[in-house]
Enzyme design. Structure first.
Site, PDB file in Angstrom:
ATOM      1  N   LYS A  43      11.418  60.600  10.877  1.00  8.65           N
ATOM      2  CA  LYS A  43      11.659  59.695  12.004  1.00  8.65           C
ATOM      3  C   LYS A  43      13.126  59.760  12.418  1.00  8.65           C
ATOM      4  O   LYS A  43      14.022  59.598  11.592  1.00  8.65           O
ATOM      5  CB  LYS A  43      11.312  58.254  11.628  1.00  8.65           C
ATOM      6  CG  LYS A  43      11.514  57.265  12.777  1.00  8.65           C
ATOM      7  CD  LYS A  43      11.072  55.865  12.400  1.00  8.65           C
ATOM      8  CE  LYS A  43      12.106  55.111  11.603  1.00  8.65           C
ATOM      9  NZ  LYS A  43      13.291  54.720  12.428  1.00  8.65           N
ATOM     10  N   ASP A  70      11.852  57.704  17.482  1.00  7.16           N
ATOM     11  CA  ASP A  70      11.711  56.251  17.511  1.00  7.16           C
ATOM     12  C   ASP A  70      12.863  55.618  18.299  1.00  7.16           C
ATOM     13  O   ASP A  70      13.767  55.017  17.727  1.00  7.16           O
ATOM     14  CB  ASP A  70      11.669  55.705  16.085  1.00  7.16           C
ATOM     15  CG  ASP A  70      11.375  54.218  16.029  1.00  7.16           C
ATOM     16  OD1 ASP A  70      10.774  53.696  16.993  1.00  7.16           O
ATOM     17  OD2 ASP A  70      11.751  53.576  15.028  1.00  7.16           O
ATOM     18  N   LYS A  72      12.028  53.633  21.089  1.00 12.69           N
ATOM     19  CA  LYS A  72      11.431  52.411  21.653  1.00 12.69           C
ATOM     20  C   LYS A  72      11.746  52.272  23.143  1.00 12.69           C
ATOM     21  O   LYS A  72      12.356  51.301  23.595  1.00 12.69           O
ATOM     22  CB  LYS A  72      11.891  51.172  20.878  1.00 12.69           C
ATOM     23  CG  LYS A  72      11.503  51.214  19.411  1.00 12.69           C
ATOM     24  CD  LYS A  72      11.987  49.985  18.671  1.00 12.69           C
ATOM     25  CE  LYS A  72      11.556  50.028  17.209  1.00 12.69           C
ATOM     26  NZ  LYS A  72      12.261  51.090  16.430  1.00 12.69           N
ATOM     27  N   ASP A  75      11.787  50.484  29.948  1.00 13.81           N
ATOM     28  CA  ASP A  75      12.543  50.567  31.187  1.00 13.81           C
ATOM     29  C   ASP A  75      11.530  50.558  32.331  1.00 13.81           C
ATOM     30  O   ASP A  75      10.344  50.345  32.116  1.00 13.81           O
ATOM     31  CB  ASP A  75      13.394  51.850  31.190  1.00 13.81           C
ATOM     32  CG  ASP A  75      14.654  51.725  32.049  1.00 13.81           C
ATOM     33  OD1 ASP A  75      14.583  51.068  33.108  1.00 13.81           O
ATOM     34  OD2 ASP A  75      15.686  52.291  31.662  1.00 13.81           O
ATOM     35  N   THR A 134       9.195  44.495  12.949  1.00 19.94           N
ATOM     36  CA  THR A 134       8.894  43.896  11.651  1.00 19.94           C
ATOM     37  C   THR A 134      10.036  43.020  11.145  1.00 19.94           C
ATOM     38  O   THR A 134       9.867  42.273  10.187  1.00 19.94           O
ATOM     39  CB  THR A 134       8.577  44.975  10.598  1.00 19.94           C
ATOM     40  OG1 THR A 134       9.622  45.947  10.595  1.00 19.94           O
ATOM     41  CG2 THR A 134       7.258  45.650  10.905  1.00 19.94           C
ATOM     42  N   ARG A 225      15.211  53.237   3.556  1.00 16.17           N
ATOM     43  CA  ARG A 225      16.161  52.960   2.481  1.00 16.17           C
ATOM     44  C   ARG A 225      15.618  53.150   1.065  1.00 16.17           C
ATOM     45  O   ARG A 225      16.353  53.663   0.207  1.00 16.17           O
ATOM     46  CB  ARG A 225      16.713  51.536   2.647  1.00 16.17           C
ATOM     47  CG  ARG A 225      17.793  51.459   3.720  1.00 16.17           C
ATOM     48  CD  ARG A 225      18.114  50.032   4.109  1.00 16.17           C
ATOM     49  NE  ARG A 225      17.054  49.452   4.925  1.00 16.17           N
ATOM     50  CZ  ARG A 225      17.179  48.317   5.604  1.00 16.17           C
ATOM     51  NH1 ARG A 225      18.313  47.636   5.534  1.00 16.17           N
ATOM     52  NH2 ARG A 225      16.183  47.860   6.342  1.00 16.17           N
TER      53      ARG A 225
END
Length: 254
Positions: A43, A70, A72, A75, A134, A225
C-alpha cells in the site's frame, strides 16, 4: 460494478497488504525487498507518494509485486475520474476514493475506468470506497454532524458506493459481516486497523486481529506498524499470514 476479478486471492499471503508508510525511496526499497515474498500487495499512501511520486510504483512492480494506491480521492467528479485513469495507467491493483464524495463522483470513476485502454494483460484497478476512517470513534462521527450510529452510517455509505460503481469497500473488521449481508457477491472488503493481541493500538480505535477479520469475511487486511516496526519484519509478516490462514479456516476457507 463489483470487483472486475471476483476470484478470491489464492493464498493467505496474497491477502496481506503491507502499508509502505515510510519517508524515502531507500526505506521503501529495503522493505519491499525484505517482504515481497511474504506479502501480497504494498500500500502506497500520501506520506510516501508525496515524497517520491510514481517512482515507488516502478520499484514495487519491478520486484514482481502489486500496488494498492491509498490516496482517498475526494474531489469534483471530473478530477477524480481523471485520477482514476492515471491509477489505471500506472497498473495499480486497487485505489481508494471517499464514499462521502457521493454517487456522481463514484459513477464518473467507473465510467473513466471503463473507457481506459490498459496495458495488454493488465486488469483494471478496483476502486475501493472508504466509508469512515478506522481512526474515527463514535464521538468523532457525531462531531462531524452524523446522527446515525457508526454501523448504520457505514452500511448506507457502502451500499451507495457499490451501487454507483465501487468494486469494494475499505471498512473496519467490525463492519464486514453486516456489509457482506447487504452488498453483492464479488465485492472486495479491505480491512485496516489490524493488530495482533500484543500490538499497541496507536491511533486506531476500531481494531481487530487478522484471524478475527478474516473470520468476519475480509478479502484483504492492511498491516503497517506491527510489521514495519517489528524487530524482525519478515517474521511479523509471517505471523500475520498465519492469522489470516486461521481466520479463513474458521470461516470455511472461502
Amino acid at each position: 460494478m463489483t470487483n472486475p476479478d471476483s476470484t478470491e486471492p489464492a493464498s493467505a499471503r496474497e491477502r496481506l497488504i503491507f502499508a509502505l508508510d515510510v519517508d524515502t525511496l531507500d526505506e521503501a526499497e529495503r522493505l519491499v525487498k525484505q517482504l515481497a515474498d511474504r506479502v501480497g500487495v504494498f500500500k502506497v499512501g500520501p506520506r510516501l507518494f508525496t515524497r517520491v511520486g510514481s517512482l515507488v510504483f516502478d520499484l514495487i512492480h519491478g520486484l514482481g509485486s502489486q500496488v494498492f494506491l491509498d490516496l482517498k480521492f475526494h474531489d469534483i467528479p471530473a478530477s477524480v475520474g481523471a485520477a482514476a485513469k492515471e491509477a489505471a495507467r500506472h497498473r495499480v491493483k486497487m485505489f481508494t476514493i471517499h464514499a462521502l464524495g457521493g454517487s456522481t463522483m463514484i459513477r464518473e470513476v467507473a465510467n473513466q475506468l471503463a473507457k481506459t485502454t490498459l496495458v495488454p494483460g493488465a486488469s483494471p484497478p478496483i476502486p475501493l470506497a472508504v466509508t469512515l476512517l478506522t481512526s474515527h470513534s463514535p464521538e468523532d462521527v457525531r462531531a462531524l454532524g452524523f446522527e446515525q450510529p457508526v454501523p448504520e452510517l457505514v452500511e448506507r455509505l457502502g451500499q451507495m458506493a457499490v451501487r454507483s460503481g465501487a468494486g469494494g469497500i475499505v471498512c473496519s473488521g467490525h463492519e464486514v459481516r453486516e456489509l457482506k449481508a447487504v452488498l453483492p457477491p464479488g465485492c472486495v472488503f479491505v480491512v485496516p486497523g489490524i493488530r495482533s493481541p500484543t500490538d499497541v493500538a496507536g491511533d486506531q480505535s476500531r481494531i481487530m486481529t487478522p484471524a478475527a477479520a478474516m473470520a468476519e469475511g475480509a478479502t484483504y487486511i492492511v498491516v503497517g506498524r506491527p510489521i514495519r516496526d517489528a524487530e524482525d519484519p519478515q517474521a511479523a509478516a509471517e505471523r500475520m499470514v498465519d492469522g489470516i490462514a486461521e481466520g479463513l479456516e474458521a470461516r470455511g476457507g472461502s
